[in-house]
Design an enzyme around this catalytic site. Structure first.
Site, PDB file in Angstrom:
ATOM      1  CD  GLU A 131      42.826  51.766  34.198  1.00 26.94           C
ATOM      2  OE1 GLU A 131      42.497  51.966  35.362  1.00 26.94           O
ATOM      3  OE2 GLU A 131      43.775  52.324  33.629  1.00 26.94           O
ATOM      4  N   GLY A 144      39.427  41.830  25.619  1.00 34.59           N
ATOM      5  CA  GLY A 144      39.383  43.167  26.221  1.00 34.59           C
ATOM      6  C   GLY A 144      38.412  43.115  27.370  1.00 34.59           C
TER       7      GLY A 144
HETATM    8  N1  COS Z   1      38.483  41.031  42.683  1.00 33.37           N
HETATM    9  C1  COS Z   1      39.018  39.801  42.898  1.00 33.37           C
HETATM   10  N2  COS Z   1      38.521  38.684  42.301  1.00 33.37           N
HETATM   11  C2  COS Z   1      37.483  38.828  41.448  1.00 33.37           C
HETATM   12  C3  COS Z   1      36.897  40.079  41.181  1.00 33.37           C
HETATM   13  C4  COS Z   1      37.433  41.205  41.853  1.00 33.37           C
HETATM   14  N3  COS Z   1      36.929  42.422  41.648  1.00 33.37           N
HETATM   15  N4  COS Z   1      35.902  39.900  40.308  1.00 33.37           N
HETATM   16  C5  COS Z   1      35.842  38.596  40.025  1.00 33.37           C
HETATM   17  N5  COS Z   1      36.803  37.959  40.736  1.00 33.37           N
HETATM   18  C6  COS Z   1      37.050  36.510  40.754  1.00 33.37           C
HETATM   19  C7  COS Z   1      35.795  35.753  41.111  1.00 33.37           C
HETATM   20  O1  COS Z   1      35.655  35.624  42.512  1.00 33.37           O
HETATM   21  C8  COS Z   1      36.029  34.427  40.457  1.00 33.37           C
HETATM   22  O2  COS Z   1      36.854  33.637  41.292  1.00 33.37           O
HETATM   23  P1  COS Z   1      36.598  32.051  41.450  1.00 33.37           P
HETATM   24  O3  COS Z   1      36.996  31.442  40.168  1.00 33.37           O
HETATM   25  O4  COS Z   1      37.488  31.642  42.575  1.00 33.37           O
HETATM   26  O5  COS Z   1      35.147  31.870  41.737  1.00 33.37           O
HETATM   27  C9  COS Z   1      36.834  34.783  39.208  1.00 33.37           C
HETATM   28  O6  COS Z   1      37.406  36.068  39.458  1.00 33.37           O
HETATM   29  C10 COS Z   1      35.985  34.848  37.973  1.00 33.37           C
HETATM   30  O7  COS Z   1      34.911  35.701  38.247  1.00 33.37           O
HETATM   31  P2  COS Z   1      33.624  35.766  37.321  1.00 33.37           P
HETATM   32  O8  COS Z   1      33.216  34.366  36.974  1.00 33.37           O
HETATM   33  O9  COS Z   1      32.631  36.667  37.950  1.00 33.37           O
HETATM   34  O10 COS Z   1      34.239  36.456  36.013  1.00 33.37           O
HETATM   35  P3  COS Z   1      33.575  36.623  34.595  1.00 33.37           P
HETATM   36  O11 COS Z   1      34.283  35.790  33.627  1.00 33.37           O
HETATM   37  O12 COS Z   1      32.102  36.532  34.698  1.00 33.37           O
HETATM   38  O13 COS Z   1      34.011  38.158  34.204  1.00 33.37           O
HETATM   39  C11 COS Z   1      33.988  40.526  34.224  1.00 33.37           C
HETATM   40  C12 COS Z   1      33.805  39.202  34.981  1.00 33.37           C
HETATM   41  C13 COS Z   1      33.274  40.614  32.874  1.00 33.37           C
HETATM   42  C14 COS Z   1      33.412  41.533  35.139  1.00 33.37           C
HETATM   43  C15 COS Z   1      35.497  40.711  34.010  1.00 33.37           C
HETATM   44  O14 COS Z   1      35.965  39.885  32.991  1.00 33.37           O
HETATM   45  C16 COS Z   1      35.893  42.140  33.723  1.00 33.37           C
HETATM   46  O15 COS Z   1      35.946  42.995  34.610  1.00 33.37           O
HETATM   47  N6  COS Z   1      36.179  42.418  32.447  1.00 33.37           N
HETATM   48  C17 COS Z   1      36.689  43.724  32.071  1.00 33.37           C
HETATM   49  C18 COS Z   1      38.156  43.685  32.073  1.00 33.37           C
HETATM   50  C19 COS Z   1      38.704  45.021  31.846  1.00 33.37           C
HETATM   51  O16 COS Z   1      38.507  45.938  32.611  1.00 33.37           O
HETATM   52  N7  COS Z   1      39.437  45.136  30.722  1.00 33.37           N
HETATM   53  C20 COS Z   1      40.096  46.342  30.380  1.00 33.37           C
HETATM   54  C21 COS Z   1      41.493  46.266  30.810  1.00 33.37           C
HETATM   55  S1  COS Z   1      42.244  47.806  30.542  1.00 33.37           S
HETATM   56  S2  COS Z   1      43.852  47.607  31.592  1.00 33.37           S
END
Ligand code: COS
Length: 392
Positions: A376, A134
């Site tokens: 989200e 999630g």
């Molecule tokens: N837009 C585009 N790319 C993004 C981004 C964004 N907003 N945020 C991160 N990325 C990219 C990063 O640039 C990175 O790319 P590279 O591998 O090329 O470097 C990749 O995604 C991974 O980013 P990061 O390492 O920062 O990700 P994490 O695993 O640390 O996770 C969080 C980041 C926790 C913020 C993310 O998993 C998240 O938002 N989780 C919540 C998901 C959510 O909202 N779930 C509910 C769904 S309901 S439909």
């Protein structure tokens, strides 16, 4: 009342929603709030939203969308939620699933799916969340393996809005051997799955409706199982290994929408409280004459103003093509917590008449609001995104 408009187009949207709500939402709102049955999916209201041009409103006109700005879309969501947040979700879910197809799809995919989603002919769902993925969205266990010219998909998804009724899944999967390197997020891909053929699920797709949902009952939430589901190779959305970026980019925009949802609920709670405070007599005078109530109204109104500034500022940034991930997280966090504050204060002002659903909409607002701090991206995830950008 009390809505600041940046330009006249915003007022035009507000007026359209108000007129729409009178005939298409108000008469059905109560009944829709007491259902748990996907066979009775609110197709009539969904079709009415589509007919009015409210679905896929941000998509360009050439793909059957409304071609409006992010500011106008935010206004639509704010006003729909003011009237009924659960009905608003019917619309927001379609936007959530259609946006990545429009933004990352091939020309052929865009032409094939976006107009049908916009017209209500097909119902799409954004299928990311899993039982153990999630907030930790990278931890996808659903897999897709390329066999010849088909993807073979296995896995399980949960908490999917419209997952139990949708025709088209924008599905996120782990592709073994996909991506450039070992980083988990680079193994995720997005695949379009036409889940139904002639109204029946294709082999290997099974769904169920999640029951006893606290609020947002007009929109159904489902569980999906995929067992050796085969889809054509060309249904890949974007590139192999780019699925996580597609999901995150989509969620950035969607978080503006959730900020607008919070705003709509908060505004309704305020309006109900103002109306009630003027007519409820206590100790010989309307309760609005008491300072305790006046302060609650003042605090609600002030927080709503701040939430509105944030939601419209980030919409403006999106319209200008600027990066807006952090501002979207801030707007969602603040507006949804403002909504919680406002429905709580409204409940206090209404007393028993707020707690019992047959007397006022406050009880429903309370239930509908709660998920906004969860879906989200939870409030905790928004704080993570915000602090991460400041501390990096
Ligand atoms: N837009 C585009 N790319 C993004 C981004 C964004 N907003 N945020 C991160 N990325 C990219 C990063 O640039 C990175 O790319 P590279 O591998 O090329 O470097 C990749 O995604 C991974 O980013 P990061 O390492 O920062 O990700 P994490 O695993 O640390 O996770 C969080 C980041 C926790 C913020 C993310 O998993 C998240 O938002 N989780 C919540 C998901 C959510 O909202 N779930 C509910 C769904 S309901 S439909």
């Amino acid at each position: 009342m009390f809505r600041y408009n940046i330009d006249d187009r915003q007022q035009a949207i507000r007026d359209r929603v108000t007129a729409f709500a009178k005939t298409n939402i108000e008469p059905f709102s109560k009944e829709l709030d007491h259902r748990d049955d996907p066979d009775r999916f609110a197709m009539n209201i969904y079709q009415a939203l589509a007919k009015e041009g409210f679905t896929a409103l941000r998509m360009p006109k050439q793909y059957g969308g409304g071609g409006v700005s992010s500011i106008e879309y935010t206004t639509l969501i704010e006003e729909l939620c003011y009237n009924d947040a659960a009905v608003c979700l019917l619309d927001a879910v379609t936007e959530l699933a259609t946006y990545p197809i429009y933004t990352f799809g091939t020309e052929e995919q865009k032409r094939k799916y976006v107009p049908k989603c916009a017209s209500g002919e097909i119902l799409p769902a954004f299928v990311l969340t899993e039982p153990a993925a999630g907030s930790d969205a990278v931890n996808q266990k659903t897999t897709a393996i390329l066999e010849g010219d088909q993807w073979v998909i296995n896995g399980e998804k949960i908490f999917i809005m419209h997952g139990d009724v949708a025709d088209l899944f924008v599905l996120f999967v782990k592709v073994e051997g996909g991506g450039d390197d070992d980083k988990a997020s680079r193994k995720i891909s997005a695949i379009l799955v036409e889940a139904k053929k002639d109204g029946k699920y294709i082999p290997g797709v099974k769904t169920a409706t999640l029951k006893k949902k606290m609020g947002m009952r007009a929109a159904t939430t489902g569980r999906i199982w995929l067992e050796n589901v085969r889809v054509p190779k060309e249904n890949l959305l974007g590139e192999v290994g780019k699925g996580f970026k597609i999901a995150m980019n989509t969620l950035d925009g969607a978080r503006i929408g959730v900020a607008a949802q919070g705003l709509g609920i908060a505004q309704r709670a305020l309006q109900e409280s103002i109306d009630y405070a003027k007519k409820r007599i206590c100790f010989g005078q309307p309760i609005g004459k008491f300072q305790a109530i006046q302060w609650m109204i003042a605090d609600m109104a002030t927080q709503i103003e701040a939430a509105r500034m944030m939601a419209y500022k980030v919409s403006m940034m999106q319209d200008k093509g600027e990066k807006f991930s952090i501002e979207a997280a801030q707007a969602k966090l603040f507006a949804t917590e403002t909504a919680k504050f406002c429905v709580d204060r409204a409940m206090q002002i209404h007393g028993g008449y707020g707690y019992i659903g047959e007397f006022s909409p406050i009880e429903k607002l309370y239930r509908d609001q709660r998920i906004m701090e969860i879906y989200e991206g939870t409030s905790e995830i928004q704080r993570l995104v915000i602090s991460g950008s400041y501390l990096r």
